[in-house]
Write a protein that holds these residues in place. Structure first.
Motif, PDB file in Angstrom:
ATOM      1  N   GLU A 139       2.815  -1.308   6.691  1.00 55.77           N
ATOM      2  CA  GLU A 139       3.687  -2.204   7.457  1.00 55.77           C
ATOM      3  C   GLU A 139       5.103  -2.129   6.883  1.00 55.77           C
ATOM      4  OE1 GLU A 139       2.201  -6.224   7.452  1.00 55.77           O
ATOM      5  OE2 GLU A 139       0.308  -5.689   8.409  1.00 55.77           O
ATOM      6  N   TYR A 358      -9.118 -13.394   5.173  1.00 54.00           N
ATOM      7  CA  TYR A 358      -9.628 -14.565   5.887  1.00 54.00           C
ATOM      8  C   TYR A 358      -9.688 -14.325   7.396  1.00 54.00           C
ATOM      9  CZ  TYR A 358     -10.314 -19.307   7.439  1.00 54.00           C
ATOM     10  OH  TYR A 358     -10.828 -20.412   8.044  1.00 54.00           O
ATOM     11  N   ASP A 359      -8.632 -13.786   7.955  1.00 54.03           N
ATOM     12  CA  ASP A 359      -8.603 -13.602   9.411  1.00 54.03           C
ATOM     13  C   ASP A 359      -9.596 -12.536   9.857  1.00 54.03           C
ATOM     14  OD1 ASP A 359      -7.593 -14.112  12.030  1.00 54.03           O
ATOM     15  OD2 ASP A 359      -6.396 -12.293  11.895  1.00 54.03           O
ATOM     16  N   ARG A 362     -12.901 -14.192   9.761  1.00 54.87           N
ATOM     17  CA  ARG A 362     -12.941 -15.186  10.840  1.00 54.87           C
ATOM     18  C   ARG A 362     -13.275 -14.518  12.175  1.00 54.87           C
ATOM     19  NH1 ARG A 362      -9.313 -17.817  14.442  1.00 54.87           N
ATOM     20  NH2 ARG A 362      -9.526 -20.078  14.393  1.00 54.87           N
ATOM     21  N   GLN A 363     -12.517 -13.495  12.533  1.00 56.50           N
ATOM     22  CA  GLN A 363     -12.681 -12.890  13.854  1.00 56.50           C
ATOM     23  C   GLN A 363     -13.845 -11.909  13.909  1.00 56.50           C
ATOM     24  OE1 GLN A 363      -9.337 -11.679  16.445  1.00 56.50           O
ATOM     25  NE2 GLN A 363      -9.977  -9.579  16.142  1.00 56.50           N
ATOM     26  N   TYR A 367     -16.681 -15.415  13.983  1.00 54.70           N
ATOM     27  CA  TYR A 367     -16.669 -15.631  15.426  1.00 54.70           C
ATOM     28  C   TYR A 367     -17.450 -14.556  16.164  1.00 54.70           C
ATOM     29  CZ  TYR A 367     -13.674 -19.670  15.351  1.00 54.70           C
ATOM     30  OH  TYR A 367     -13.199 -20.936  15.151  1.00 54.70           O
ATOM     31  N   SER A 368     -17.674 -13.421  15.526  1.00 54.46           N
ATOM     32  CA  SER A 368     -18.457 -12.363  16.155  1.00 54.46           C
ATOM     33  C   SER A 368     -19.924 -12.420  15.744  1.00 54.46           C
ATOM     34  CB  SER A 368     -17.867 -10.990  15.798  1.00 54.46           C
ATOM     35  OG  SER A 368     -16.595 -10.829  16.381  1.00 54.46           O
TER      36      SER A 368
ATOM     37  N   ALA B  96     -15.488  -9.830  18.690  1.00 51.86           N
ATOM     38  CA  ALA B  96     -14.326 -10.629  19.048  1.00 51.86           C
ATOM     39  C   ALA B  96     -13.065  -9.814  18.786  1.00 51.86           C
ATOM     40  CB  ALA B  96     -14.299 -11.921  18.236  1.00 51.86           C
ATOM     41  N   SER B  97     -12.076  -9.988  19.649  1.00 55.12           N
ATOM     42  CA  SER B  97     -10.772  -9.390  19.376  1.00 55.12           C
ATOM     43  C   SER B  97      -9.703 -10.316  19.926  1.00 55.12           C
ATOM     44  CB  SER B  97     -10.660  -7.978  19.961  1.00 55.12           C
ATOM     45  OG  SER B  97     -10.915  -7.963  21.338  1.00 55.12           O
ATOM     46  N   GLY B  98      -8.484 -10.058  19.580  1.00 61.33           N
ATOM     47  CA  GLY B  98      -7.402 -10.962  19.963  1.00 61.33           C
ATOM     48  C   GLY B  98      -6.377 -11.015  18.843  1.00 61.33           C
ATOM     49  N   SER B  99      -6.858 -11.180  17.633  1.00 61.76           N
ATOM     50  CA  SER B  99      -6.003 -11.009  16.468  1.00 61.76           C
ATOM     51  C   SER B  99      -5.910  -9.504  16.244  1.00 61.76           C
ATOM     52  CB  SER B  99      -6.630 -11.718  15.265  1.00 61.76           C
ATOM     53  OG  SER B  99      -5.821 -11.561  14.126  1.00 61.76           O
ATOM     54  N   GLN B 102      -7.618  -5.074  14.155  1.00 62.38           N
ATOM     55  CA  GLN B 102      -8.920  -5.086  13.493  1.00 62.38           C
ATOM     56  C   GLN B 102      -9.944  -4.154  14.136  1.00 62.38           C
ATOM     57  OE1 GLN B 102     -10.371  -8.989  12.427  1.00 62.38           O
ATOM     58  NE2 GLN B 102      -8.352  -9.902  12.515  1.00 62.38           N
ATOM     59  N   GLU B 134       0.431  -3.284  12.653  1.00 62.02           N
ATOM     60  CA  GLU B 134      -0.464  -3.993  11.736  1.00 62.02           C
ATOM     61  C   GLU B 134      -0.996  -3.025  10.682  1.00 62.02           C
ATOM     62  OE1 GLU B 134      -1.045  -7.038  11.317  1.00 62.02           O
ATOM     63  OE2 GLU B 134      -0.885  -8.120  13.219  1.00 62.02           O
ATOM     64  N   ILE B 325       4.729  -6.563  14.665  1.00 61.07           N
ATOM     65  CA  ILE B 325       3.395  -7.171  14.523  1.00 61.07           C
ATOM     66  C   ILE B 325       2.863  -6.818  13.144  1.00 61.07           C
ATOM     67  CG2 ILE B 325       1.155  -7.476  15.623  1.00 61.07           C
ATOM     68  CD1 ILE B 325       2.357  -6.087  18.109  1.00 61.07           C
ATOM     69  N   ASN B 351      -2.611 -19.167  13.473  1.00 56.89           N
ATOM     70  CA  ASN B 351      -3.626 -18.337  12.826  1.00 56.89           C
ATOM     71  C   ASN B 351      -2.979 -17.195  12.062  1.00 56.89           C
ATOM     72  OD1 ASN B 351      -6.119 -17.240  12.099  1.00 56.89           O
ATOM     73  ND2 ASN B 351      -6.181 -15.938  13.912  1.00 56.89           N
ATOM     74  N   PHE B 352      -1.976 -16.580  12.674  1.00 54.92           N
ATOM     75  CA  PHE B 352      -1.327 -15.436  12.032  1.00 54.92           C
ATOM     76  C   PHE B 352      -0.348 -15.888  10.943  1.00 54.92           C
ATOM     77  CE2 PHE B 352      -1.697 -14.128  16.701  1.00 54.92           C
ATOM     78  CZ  PHE B 352      -3.056 -13.913  16.571  1.00 54.92           C
ATOM     79  N   GLY B 355      -4.195 -17.953   8.115  1.00 52.31           N
ATOM     80  CA  GLY B 355      -5.399 -17.192   7.792  1.00 52.31           C
ATOM     81  C   GLY B 355      -5.138 -15.705   7.652  1.00 52.31           C
ATOM     82  N   ARG B 356      -4.291 -15.174   8.506  1.00 54.88           N
ATOM     83  CA  ARG B 356      -4.004 -13.736   8.466  1.00 54.88           C
ATOM     84  C   ARG B 356      -3.315 -13.321   7.170  1.00 54.88           C
ATOM     85  NH1 ARG B 356      -5.450  -9.327  11.806  1.00 54.88           N
ATOM     86  NH2 ARG B 356      -4.108  -7.611  11.265  1.00 54.88           N
ATOM     87  N   ALA B 388     -11.174 -18.570  21.088  1.00 56.95           N
ATOM     88  CA  ALA B 388     -11.414 -18.965  19.694  1.00 56.95           C
ATOM     89  C   ALA B 388     -10.557 -18.196  18.702  1.00 56.95           C
ATOM     90  CB  ALA B 388     -12.890 -18.771  19.354  1.00 56.95           C
ATOM     91  N   THR B 389     -10.307 -16.925  18.960  1.00 54.53           N
ATOM     92  CA  THR B 389      -9.577 -16.153  17.953  1.00 54.53           C
ATOM     93  C   THR B 389      -8.142 -16.635  17.798  1.00 54.53           C
ATOM     94  OG1 THR B 389      -8.866 -14.460  19.541  1.00 54.53           O
ATOM     95  CG2 THR B 389     -10.954 -14.092  18.390  1.00 54.53           C
ATOM     96  N   GLN B 391      -7.214 -19.926  18.200  1.00 54.18           N
ATOM     97  CA  GLN B 391      -7.272 -21.382  18.250  1.00 54.18           C
ATOM     98  C   GLN B 391      -7.636 -21.896  16.869  1.00 54.18           C
ATOM     99  OE1 GLN B 391      -9.753 -22.318  21.558  1.00 54.18           O
ATOM    100  NE2 GLN B 391     -10.165 -24.377  20.867  1.00 54.18           N
TER     101      GLN B 391
END
Lengths: 469, 469
Positions: A139, A358-359, A362-363, A367-368, B96-99, B102, B134, B325, B351-352, B355-356, B388-389, B391
């Protein structure tokens, strides 16, 4: 440790000694005294904070604090923590380091502050080559060229080694030069990284390349004989120390455990069947699981010895995944391995197992709903001498906040082994924490671990004590 | 949203529609039905989870669930959250994805599980080009070639756009091809990324390159006209939605706030001087700070509009840092900017923001005592429809665990603005959280914010209610 460095014994920091001495004594423009902002002078950031012995030594000999203070290295209440921090106000240190991969970002901020301040001085950094496996570096590497941060000289100590072996063995990195160039940096090399004349020439060349729109990278090839720059790291985390270090380390332990001992005197006695480290209980559990359960796979982020993965790796190389120093990637790969029916156990230190990722947990895990077992050594206060950056207290809190996460904190070797076995039969995300120090082993070896069930150790009527770990 | 996609209106997902349709209908070998492990079939992972509308649409039309269920997209209790999750058991979704950043790691794990299982099928992934900012991607990219994960085809949607503008404007990425090649991947390009024949040819070519020791990357150039694949992202986070979406979004809100309303009826009434979003209070505070305090700088991770940084950026471009990002890098740069006397305010979603980047905040801000203000929009439950990802509820808990961290949770526009101003005069790490929804603005505009001081809103004797935010 410091004694070892001073007397010229081979040590983890020796690979970079000539570089840091040259940088501070011949190259950097420095003011008298120390202030945090460093306006009107060059600034250096150590990203690979584990080579603190040479950093502290060079700082002391550059006049930032008394050389005599080096003798306090890694002692309780010292300003010279195992990994540098700023809380204690040690002159010369502007940023905590120890958790790898963060120094270049900090340096970019300081470099941009210099530009805002109209300050033409430079920012210097030092990084390990293995450290480049951490994604945050990329990054920062991308950002530096995109934003033309050209008052920065980042040096990579290319010694080809990291904790678990050579970088090629752990995670082959290919051409570092090609990567920096693909990210649009100006790259130069110092082939003789332990030769002061070569270092002066290289740093002088690098300085001449600043201010031209590109960040500058030096690949500093250090001698393999001197370049064991993870020996200090290895010492601190593996406990393989020369005698002077052992004495220093041991001097910390009685203080840390005094409270525990006071309490013990009033409790019913248990039979200590032989003191052991709880992480070895994890290792023994993994060894047994490897034989009993074909679905079990193990992942490690360059800490095989510290996590006691040696036997599992030896017995089941096809089910062992060496990820390198890249914890976020490790958590994701573990989650992916469950898709296909595997039961992944990840292993690194507690801070890098939780706060660092952590993230991702989490994801990709919580959450998965993925059946990943996150296993962490070096949890809690017992890592005291490594310093604050390595000494996470909040890992339980972090993991307890995640939905569906089972958190297990074991008390001794036998219980850690039993909990490891129990985890393979438990479906769902879990966090298992344990430690490095040797502690009394008093649970029966054949007592199975029941997740979520408390064990009554002492009966009585005066007071109720509920404890974990 | 789904309606917009179905009727062929331009939408955020349209840039990848031809690709995903082709992948699922022409290329992937898929079994009947759905199971999580996906043994004996090809598997696809969507890393850029915000293009869920096209993903859900393709899944439904590939037989994974009824097409009629698409109408539940983003509604409360739907299996089709704004960003995909697995908790609700939607067939076709394995992760799960969104963040961002990953998906490639997860795909690597699944690819290695296939190898362990002797399963010759392939793993496909899709990523945004901006998403490559990222760092976790580069951990995974390095790992994939080092470990010769050659049963993987990763496609990058190269549309040159991200939320805050073109990728060149936000964070120039240079040659993506050169970077993947420097990391030893086999790279091919699909120049006409919205042409089904070209996609079939490209994917067929990519398949022929698997199994040869290198991971395969496709650079999929999507049409700029169609390639607004962050429009859905932009919609969800900026609130600029077509009417159908607005209706769906609005239908969520009354349920979320019902509890709040019940309580309010029993409380003393306050005058609502005009409902506003609290994030706009932050933006107004930053605008004022920009004029009043030369030391204040702002950093953003590709969310200028969502954080209301527009005015600050326009008025003080030299003090505004667009990081892209890359949140870990943002925290480090902010810490570095304090070295030189700046007062950095970072901004991204909650969240970012927490936790991120927990470990980066811990080491580079908290343990380093740096005067960084971490400011977060979209905190708490109010981001419900994003899924959820996105929130995060545990951000306060995360930040409260860090030494020296001041945590501020404001109640309305006026208080958020006042707190933003107060933060510039407060020395030390701080976390300020606020949100996107419009809420009543009832605090006096001229009431200064005193950090750590509670305000008495209602006097009484029956019950004591202590609230925050």
């Amino acid at each position: 440790m410091v004694h070892a460095v001073n007397s010229g014994h081979p040590g983890g920091s020796l690979g970079c000694t000539e570089f840091l001495v040259t940088l501070y004594q011949n190259i950097m423009e420095r003011k008298e005294g120390f202030d945090m902002d460093g306006i009107g002078e060059d600034i250096f950031f150590l990203s690979n904070g584990h080579i603190s012995p040479v950093f502290y030594s060079v700082l002391a000999r550059s006049g930032y604090f008394p050389v005599s203070e080096l003798a306090t290295f890694r002692l309780l209440n010292s300003r010279l923590q195992g990994h540098p921090t700023t809380h204690e106000g040690l002159p010369g240190v502007r940023m905590a380091s120890g958790s790898l991969g963060q120094g270049l970002s900090v340096a970019l901020g300081a470099a941009q502050a210099k530009k805002l301040n109209g300050d033409n001085h430079l920012i210097y950094t030092l990084h390990g080559d293995g450290e480049l496996q951490e994604g945050q570096n990329w990054e920062a590497i991308m950002y530096a060229s995109a934003k033309k941060v050209d008052n920065l000289i980042a040096t990579v100590d290319v010694n080809g080694k990291q904790i678990d072996g050579t970088t090629d063995e752990v995670l082959a990195m290919g051409s570092i030069r090609a990567k920096f160039e693909a990210f649009d940096w100006d790259v130069l090399e110092i082939k003789e990284g332990n030769n002061i004349d070569a270092i002066i020439a290289g740093l002088t060349d690098a300085k001449s390349r600043t201010g031209k729109g590109k960040p500058v990278c030096i690949l500093l090839y250090t001698e393999m004989g001197n370049g064991v720059d993870f020996m200090m790291h290895t010492h601190a985390w593996h406990g393989k120390a020369p005698n002077n270090d052992q004495l220093e380390t041991i001097s910390f332990m009685p203080i840390a455990y005094s409270l525990l001992r006071t309490a013990k005197n009033k409790m019913k006695k248990y039979t200590n069947t032989g003191s052991k480290d709880t992480r070895s209980g994890f290792g023994a559990g993994m060894t047994e699981l490897g034989q009993k359960n074909e679905k079990v796979v193990a992942l490690c982020a360059d800490l095989i010895g510290s996590l006691k993965f040696d036997d599992f790796k030896k017995n089941h190389p096809e089910r062992f995944f060496q990820i390198g120093i890249a914890e976020a990637n490790m958590i994701g790969i573990a989650a992916g391995l469950t898709i296909g029916g595997k039961i992944p156990f990840t292993g690194t230190f507690a801070n890098f197992s939780t706060g660092r990722v952590y993230d991702q947990i989490r994801q990709s895990v919580a959450y998965s709903d993925k059946n990943v077992k996150i296993c962490a050594s070096h949890a809690g206060l017992t890592l005291g001498e490594d310093g604050a950056t390595h000494q996470i207290l909040e890992d339980i809190g972090l993991m307890k906040m995640l939905p569906g996460m089972t958190v297990i904190n074991t008390c001794d070797y036998n219980q850690t082994k039993a909990a490891t076995l129990a985890l393979a039969d438990h479906h769902g995300p879990a966090y298992l924490r344990f430690g490095r120090p040797v502690v009394p082993n008093f649970m029966p070896a054949d007592e199975p671990f029941v997740i979520g069930k408390a064990i009554l150790l002492n009966e009585g009527t005066d007071v109720t004590i509920v404890a974990t770990g």
